[in-house]
Design an enzyme around this catalytic site. Structure first.
Site, mmCIF file in Angstrom:
data_model
loop_
_atom_site.group_PDB
_atom_site.id
_atom_site.type_symbol
_atom_site.label_atom_id
_atom_site.label_comp_id
_atom_site.label_asym_id
_atom_site.label_seq_id
_atom_site.Cartn_x
_atom_site.Cartn_y
_atom_site.Cartn_z
ATOM 1 N N ASP A 6 15.906 0.271 11.699
ATOM 2 C CA ASP A 6 14.986 1.382 12.008
ATOM 3 C C ASP A 6 15.700 2.504 12.765
ATOM 4 O OD1 ASP A 6 12.896 -0.079 10.833
ATOM 5 O OD2 ASP A 6 12.423 -1.085 12.710
ATOM 6 N N GLU A 42 1.024 7.246 6.912
ATOM 7 C CA GLU A 42 2.203 6.747 6.186
ATOM 8 C C GLU A 42 2.109 7.143 4.711
ATOM 9 O OE1 GLU A 42 3.539 2.661 6.731
ATOM 10 O OE2 GLU A 42 2.346 2.487 8.551
ATOM 11 N N SER A 98 0.834 -1.222 0.000
ATOM 12 C CA SER A 98 0.000 0.000 0.000
ATOM 13 C C SER A 98 0.862 1.263 0.000
ATOM 14 C CB SER A 98 -0.985 0.010 1.172
ATOM 15 O OG SER A 98 -0.331 0.294 2.386
ATOM 16 N N ASN A 99 2.025 1.237 0.626
ATOM 17 C CA ASN A 99 2.911 2.409 0.542
ATOM 18 C C ASN A 99 3.464 2.565 -0.868
ATOM 19 O OD1 ASN A 99 3.397 4.021 3.109
ATOM 20 N ND2 ASN A 99 3.396 1.899 3.884
ATOM 21 N N HIS A 112 8.462 3.445 8.816
ATOM 22 C CA HIS A 112 8.234 2.555 9.948
ATOM 23 C C HIS A 112 6.998 3.048 10.710
ATOM 24 C CE1 HIS A 112 9.190 -0.346 13.016
ATOM 25 N NE2 HIS A 112 8.972 0.584 13.918
ATOM 26 N N ASP A 146 20.371 3.401 7.679
ATOM 27 C CA ASP A 146 21.792 3.194 7.953
ATOM 28 C C ASP A 146 21.991 1.718 8.293
ATOM 29 O OD1 ASP A 146 21.022 2.860 10.568
ATOM 30 O OD2 ASP A 146 21.969 4.693 11.309
ATOM 31 N N MET A 165 10.778 -6.261 4.417
ATOM 32 C CA MET A 165 11.025 -6.812 5.741
ATOM 33 C C MET A 165 12.371 -7.521 5.809
ATOM 34 S SD MET A 165 8.617 -5.373 7.011
ATOM 35 C CE MET A 165 7.302 -5.514 8.187
HETATM 36 C C1 GAR Z 1 3.784 -0.526 6.761
HETATM 37 O O1 GAR Z 1 2.979 -0.274 7.900
HETATM 38 C C2 GAR Z 1 5.220 -0.143 7.023
HETATM 39 O O2 GAR Z 1 5.352 1.003 7.830
HETATM 40 C C3 GAR Z 1 5.721 -1.369 7.758
HETATM 41 O O3 GAR Z 1 5.151 -2.443 7.045
HETATM 42 C C4 GAR Z 1 3.896 -2.026 6.499
HETATM 43 C C5 GAR Z 1 3.898 -2.335 5.025
HETATM 44 O O4 GAR Z 1 2.636 -2.098 4.475
HETATM 45 N N1 GAR Z 1 7.143 -1.419 7.753
HETATM 46 C C6 GAR Z 1 7.869 -1.849 8.798
HETATM 47 O O5 GAR Z 1 7.389 -2.269 9.819
HETATM 48 C C7 GAR Z 1 9.385 -1.750 8.601
HETATM 49 N N2 GAR Z 1 10.069 -1.922 9.843
HETATM 50 P P1 GAR Z 1 2.457 -1.955 2.910
HETATM 51 O O6 GAR Z 1 3.067 -3.217 2.291
HETATM 52 O O7 GAR Z 1 0.994 -1.899 2.695
HETATM 53 O O8 GAR Z 1 3.163 -0.714 2.455
#
Ligand code: GAR
Length: 204
Positions: free
Chosen positions: A144, A173, A13-14, A108, A140, A89
């Protein structure tokens, strides 16, 4: 026009929010490639449906160095300027990070440095935080951890469960990632230690 490379592992979704911003001209850049380390990531199918170059580079059963080398080679082949981790991930190796200094962003779902790692929304709820949110930061060599580009806060409500809180954070986000990409692409900032300070002329 700068080239963006998106790395994802799941829902996407991001990625979609970034792709919508690119399509609407809210980001002056192009998505050169979308890469997933997991074949079954729904995000990769979404990228294909949008007609974007979408590649699966499986990570399973491979040493981190080998997988990272394959991903970096693909990003370089597509002349990517800015790498956006969008629900990717995996921890990047120090070598990967050095290939794109201050050119890798991550999002994050917490106000870092609170609640790094997995299930950040659940961690915030269980800790009893009254405010949470999201952070877009440079990547880095630590999880996170890199310099913060921007954060958005949301309240934690008494009747929240991890799903309702995650949904409230996710909405922010999707706004935050476009803003952060624009800050970085504009180049109108300085890094003073961990502090990203925007130049007066760069402020919208
Ligand atoms: C999001 O909430 C993102 O912030 C998180 O995974 C989700 C992915 O959603 N990322 C982390 O936790 C990284 N440490 P998405 O696949 O719908 O974008």
């Amino acid at each position: 026009m700068k080239n963006l490379g998106i790395l994802l592992s799941g829902r996407g979704s991001n990625f979609e929010a970034i792709a919508d911003s690119v399509a609407a001209g809210r980001i002056r850049g192009a998505i050169a490639v979308v890469i997933s380390n997991r074949e079954e990531a729904p995000g990769i199918e979404l990228a294909r449906r949008r007609g974007l170059e979408a590649r699966v580079i499986p990570s399973k059963g491979k040493p981190r160095e080998q997988h990272d080398a394959e991903v970096v080679a693909a990003l370089q082949e597509k002349k990517v300027d800015l790498v956006c981790l969008a629900g990717y991930m995996r921890l990047l190796s120090p070598w990967f990070v050095r290939q794109f200094p201050n050119r890798i962003l991550n999002i994050h779902p917490s106000l870092l440095p609170a609640f790094p790692g997995l299930e950040a929304q659940k961690q915030a709820l269980e800790y009893g935080a009254k405010v949470s949110g999201c952070t877009v930061h440079f990547v880095d060599e630590q999880l996170d951890h890199g310099a913060i580009i921007l954060q958005k806060a949301v309240p934690v409500l008494d009747d929240d469960d991890e799903h309702s809180l995650a949904a409230r954070i996710l909405e922010q986000e999707h706004i935050a990632y476009t803003e952060a990409i624009n800050i970085v692409l504009s180049g109108g900032f300085e890094l003073m230690g961990r502090r990203l300070v925007r130049r007066a002329t760069a402020k919208a």
